[in-house]
Structures are given as structure tokens and as C-alpha cells.
Design a protein around this motif. Structure first.
Motif, short mmCIF file in Angstrom:
data_model
loop_
_atom_site.label_atom_id
_atom_site.label_comp_id
_atom_site.label_asym_id
_atom_site.label_seq_id
_atom_site.Cartn_x
_atom_site.Cartn_y
_atom_site.Cartn_z
N ASN A 1 57.90 26.51 40.89
CA ASN A 1 58.34 26.28 39.51
C ASN A 1 58.73 24.82 39.28
OD1 ASN A 1 60.61 26.67 41.16
ND2 ASN A 1 61.88 27.39 39.47
N LYS B 1 59.71 23.49 35.76
CA LYS B 1 61.01 23.78 35.14
C LYS B 1 62.03 22.66 35.34
CE LYS B 1 60.43 28.00 33.50
NZ LYS B 1 61.05 29.15 34.18
N VAL C 1 63.94 21.17 32.23
CA VAL C 1 64.75 22.21 31.57
C VAL C 1 65.99 22.52 32.40
CG1 VAL C 1 64.78 24.64 30.87
CG2 VAL C 1 62.76 23.22 30.39
N LEU C 2 65.82 22.61 33.71
CA LEU C 2 66.96 22.92 34.58
C LEU C 2 67.99 21.79 34.57
CD1 LEU C 2 65.04 24.53 37.57
CD2 LEU C 2 66.47 25.71 35.90
N GLU D 1 67.01 27.98 40.58
CA GLU D 1 65.92 28.83 40.11
C GLU D 1 64.75 28.71 41.07
OE1 GLU D 1 63.16 29.15 36.15
OE2 GLU D 1 65.34 29.08 35.86
N GLU E 1 53.97 29.78 39.01
CA GLU E 1 54.06 30.01 37.57
C GLU E 1 52.91 29.34 36.82
OE1 GLU E 1 57.93 28.72 36.35
OE2 GLU E 1 58.90 30.55 37.08
#
Length: 498
Positions: A110, A113, A116-117, A130, A136
Motif C-alpha cells: 500500500n 497510501k 494520506v497516512l 496500515e 492494492e
């Protein structure tokens, strides 16, 4: 996203796959508005560690680096630290427990991400962990910030279907997943349109490409298709597995003009008994047979390898078998490693763990033999005329010696005298080799020819541009080059050694 411009730094450990993943992380951050920190910056606003779990000291190395950053983070409100890659996939919550000042932990599946994280951690003021259990999105769909305009990695697959007993990578990268050939070729064509001259096809087991699609000859077809792309001058690939190395691949290499006469073929051990214990699905005879076929088709091919010394149960007789293969194969270069026990792998629980002092002594003998062979093979290059792709950052002493550096078609490192006319990274020079050392060649006379290229133009344009980040294409890469792989890789059972 950040309201003010924030800087970032990505620190990469491990194999070529990690280097390429770091390009994706940089692309994602720049798309989100971050700016790469300058070389002189004390600390970036966001520091990302892209980790490797292959070597035994990987954990210590990570936590040592995190420990050094802890006081800097405490003194800089708003600074963030993220940990990704294979070690993050493996250790998960352990990282934030041992280093509670880490803001984000994300895995190999991932990468997309990351921005965003980071934002979620900033807003919620708590660590975000995460870890996806499966891929993904294929990495090629993510933005990329490539390092230079003349060469580039192109992923053809991710993951690994093998079960080598020393390797933890399949558990962290997942099963092999192939890209469609059309997607791979579209990426290569986009890179060439931007000025790239050389591409390296990348996969955990790159020549197993096609197993996900039911086509056993998919990789040789891909090599031949790359040969038909106008403007693409050099094609390489890493790393193949001897099990999947078939005659059609050798034929494609020999018959496709822009596929370079260079091969990285991991051996791991020359002992068939040890190879069986490693769950390597070939034996000494099979391996040497491949080398013989490659040399018959491409007599001047430079072959490199990976070797592990001291695998559990390895005897002196087993080690002598490894030395035998090294003498027979006459590798241009070998990445040699002492066996490293990794928790979670079958080999870590095997009986017959070899004492450290025995491993060290064998390792030194292997290195001495390979050094002698590398030097001998390099001496055979003296007097030859080769075309060198001028590189940036390959020669650490270039400024002091007033030389430039680059790679010959067989990937040997060549240092050469500066010509009178300007030469840029990405340009081609024709030189005559006059001196050989074990790990490089030297052309002491000025080049007999300089060929300015589109890649050199792209390098010049990039370096003339202002420092602000340029736009990054979503789903297609911008131009660039594989950064030099960290010295400890490939090898030791990592992503690129299968």
C-alpha cells in the motif's frame, strides 16, 4: 494536504525493487505538494525510510537511524517520520512500540497510501499503521519521481512464487503478479519519448514473467518487443532465476540488438546438496549448463551472480563445490554474502548452523578468488573500443581525477579522460580501454568520439530548470535512472537474488 511547502527525504535500503519503490514514494509526495529536501538540509519535514528485511542487521540499522532522528523530531514541531518497505510489512506494530515517535508505518502493498497516512497522522496527532495483506494497485499506476533522464527501471512483475528456505521476501511481497505486456511496453515507449536511452526490466524473478498469464515464452517475447522500440538503445533485466532461464530467452538476448550482453544470474551455492536444502530448483550441472549456453550465444557477455557462504549444514566439501563453479563460470562480478539468519524462514531453524569464524574464513577465500577472476576478466578488456553511456555519480573520484564515468554495454564501469568538448550525463562516448582494475576499467586517452543524445538534452533541460517540483504523470512515469543500488545488495536472499 500541507498548506505550506514542506520538504521530504526518502532513505532507501535494500534491493533494486526498493530503489524503484522509493521513486514511487517520491512521486506521490511531490504530487501531494511536498518538495524534495536539498542535499545540505539538516533534516526534512518528512523523512521516509524504505526498509529491507533480508539482512540480519536490518532491524538494528533501522532503529539506530530512528534513534538518531528522535531528538531532531522533538526539537521540530510538525516533523514526521514514516517507515515503509519489507521490514514494515514484517514488524508492523513493533515499530511504533520500539520507536513511538514514528508517525506512519505502511507496507509493501500500500505504498500509494503514504500521503494520506501522513496527513491523517498530522490531523489526528497519533501514529497511523496500515499494512495491506495484498497488492492494492500495481506500482506502475503510481506517480514517479525518477532520478535522472537517461535510464529507468520498469517493473514487469511484483511478488515471488518460490519458497527458498533462506528468504523472507515472498511472505512480504506476496505471490507473483505480472503486468500485461502492453502496459509494460507503453511505459517503455513513454520513457523513450522523454529521452530515456536505457531501461532495466525489473522483477523478483523477472524471467518467470508470464506465469501469471499462462505464457512460458512471455519474457523472451517482451525482450524482442523492446527491440522494436525506436530510440531505445539499451535493455537490461534483473534478476532471473536459473529455474526459469530457458533457451528462448538466450536466443532473444543474442538476436535482439539493444539487449545488452550482460546477465546477473544468482547462484547462491555451487553445491547441489546445499541447493536442495535451500529449495533452489536447479543443481550445479543445470546452472553451469546455462552459463555455457549464454557464452556460446554471446561470447563477450559479462555474467555476475549472488553467492551465500555458510548456509546451515554447509561443509568444506560443499564450499569447495561453490569455488569450483566460480572458477568454471568466471563471473565478471559476484555479490558475496555470509548467511544471515532471518526469523520466520525455515533455514533459521535448521540444524548445522555454521560457526561464525568458519563462515568468515570461507567468505574471505571466496572473495579472494572472485577478486582474482574479476581482475583477470577485466584485463581481457584492455585494448577494446567500447561505447560508454555517460553517467552521473558513478565515479566518486571524478572531480579529483578530472575524469568522467559511465557504463559499457556489458555494464562494466568505465572511467575516462574528459574530452575537450562538453559531455553530459546521457551522452555516449567512444573510448579505448587502457587499464583494468578488479572493479573498473580506465580509458586514459580522450574519447575518439562523442555522441550527443536526447537523454543528454533531457539532462541539460532538467538541470537548467528552476528547483520547484515539476508535474508528475499519474499512471505513467517521468524520465529517470535507477539510482545506484546500495552496496549491500543484491544478495543474501533478497528481492533481486532469486
Amino acid at each position: 494536504m500541507p498548506e505550506v511547502t514542506r520538504t521530504y527525504e526518502v532513505r532507501t535500503f535494500g534491493c533494486q525493487m526498493n530503489v524503484h519503490d522509493s521513486e514511487r514514494m517520491a512521486g506521490l509526495l511531490e504530487q501531494a505538494g511536498y518538495v524534495r529536501a536539498g542535499k545540505d538540509a539538516e533534516t526534512a519535514d518528512v523523512v521516509v525510510f524504505n526498509t529491507c528485511a533480508v539482512r540480519e542487521n536490518a532491524d538494528n540499522r533501522l532503529y539506530g537511524n530512528l534513534g538518531q532522528l528522535a531528538p531532531k523530531k522533538a526539537a521540530r514541531p510538525g516533523m514526521q517520520i514514516a517507515v515503509g518497505g519489507c521490514l514494515a510489512q514484517k514488524d508492523r506494530d513493533t515499530i511504533t512500540r520500539r520507536a513511538p515517535w514514528v508517525d506512519v508505518v505502511f507496507g509493501t502493498h500500500n505504498v500509494g497510501k503514504l500521503p494520506v497516512l501522513l496527513e491523517r497522522a498530522r490531523v489526528q496527532r497519533e501514529a497511523q499503521v496500515e499494512i495491506a495483506e495484498s497488492l492494492e494497485a500495481f506500482p506502475s499506476t503510481l506517480p514517479t519521481r525518477r532520478e535522472s533522464p537517461y535510464a529507468a527501471w520498469v517493473s514487469v512483475s511484483v511478488g515471488c512464487n518460490n519458497t527458498c528456505t533462506f528468504c523472507i521476501v515472498p511472505a512480504l511481497r506476496g505471490k507473483e503478479k505480472d503486468r500485461r505486456p502492453g502496459d509494460v511496453l507503453a511505459e517503455v515507449e513513454a520513457l523513450v519519448a522523454e529521452g530515456v536511452l536505457e531501461i532495466t526490466l525489473l522483477g523478483q524473478n523477472v524471467n518467470a514473467y508470464g506465469s501469471d498469464m499462462g505464457d512460458r515464452q512471455a519474457f523472451s517475447k517482451l525482450l524482442r518487443a523492446c527491440g522494436r522500440i525506436e530510440g531505445l538503445e539499451r535493455v537490461r533485466f534483473t534478476s532471473p532465476h536459473p529455474r526459469d532461464f530457458t533457451d528462448d530467452v538466450i536466443e532473444a538476448m543474442a538476436e535482439t540488438e539493444n539487449v545488452m550482453p550482460q546477465l546477473h544470474m544468482p547462484l547462491q551455492s555451487g553445491s547441489s546438496r546445499v541447493l536442495k536444502a535451500m529449495r533452489r530448483s536447479y543443481r550445479q550441472e543445470r546452472y553451469l549448463g546455462i552459463i555455457e549456453k549464454v557464452r556460446a550465444a554471446m561470447p563477450d557477455a559479462a555474467i555476475s551472480t549472488d553467492i551465500i557462504v555458510g548456509f546451515p549444514g554447509e561443509t568444506e566439501e560443499d564450499f569447495q563445490e561453490t569455488l569450483h563453479v566460480v572458477r568454471e563460470a568466471r563471473f565478471a562480478q559476484a555479490f558475496t554474502f555470509q548467511y544471515s539468519k532471518r526469523p520466520g524462514t525455515p533455514a533459521a531453524e535448521m540444524e548445522g548452523q555454521v560457526p561464525k569464524e568458519v563462515v568468515q574464513e570461507r567468505y574471505e577465500r571466496l572473495v579472494a578468488l572472485q577478486e582474482e577472476i574479476s581482475w583477470s576478466e577485466n584485463k581481457r578488456q584492455v585494448g577494446r573500443t567500447v561505447e560508454v553511456l555517460v553517467a552521473e555519480g558513478e565515479g566518486r573520484k571524478d572531480d579529483a581525477t578530472r575524469r568522467l564515468s559511465g557504463r559499457a554495454p556489458d555494464n562494466r564501469l568505465v572511467h575516462f579522460a574528459r574530452p575537450a568538448e562538453p559531455v553530459r550525463p546521457g551522452d555516449m562516448v567512444t573510448v579505448e580501454i587502457s587499464y583494468a582494475a578488479p572493479h573498473h576499467l580506465l580509458a586514459e586517452a580522450p574519447p575518439s568520439g562523442v555522441r550527443r543524445t536526447r537523454a543528454g538534452d533531457a539532462w541539460e533541460l532538467r538541470n537548467a530548470a528552476p528547483a520547484e517540483p515539476k508535474g508528475v504523470l499519474l499512471g505513467l512515469p517521468t524520465v529517470g535512472a535507477p539510482a545506484p543500488a546500495p552496496a549491500a545488495q543484491p544478495g543474501g536472499g533478497g528481492c533481486s537474488v532469486c
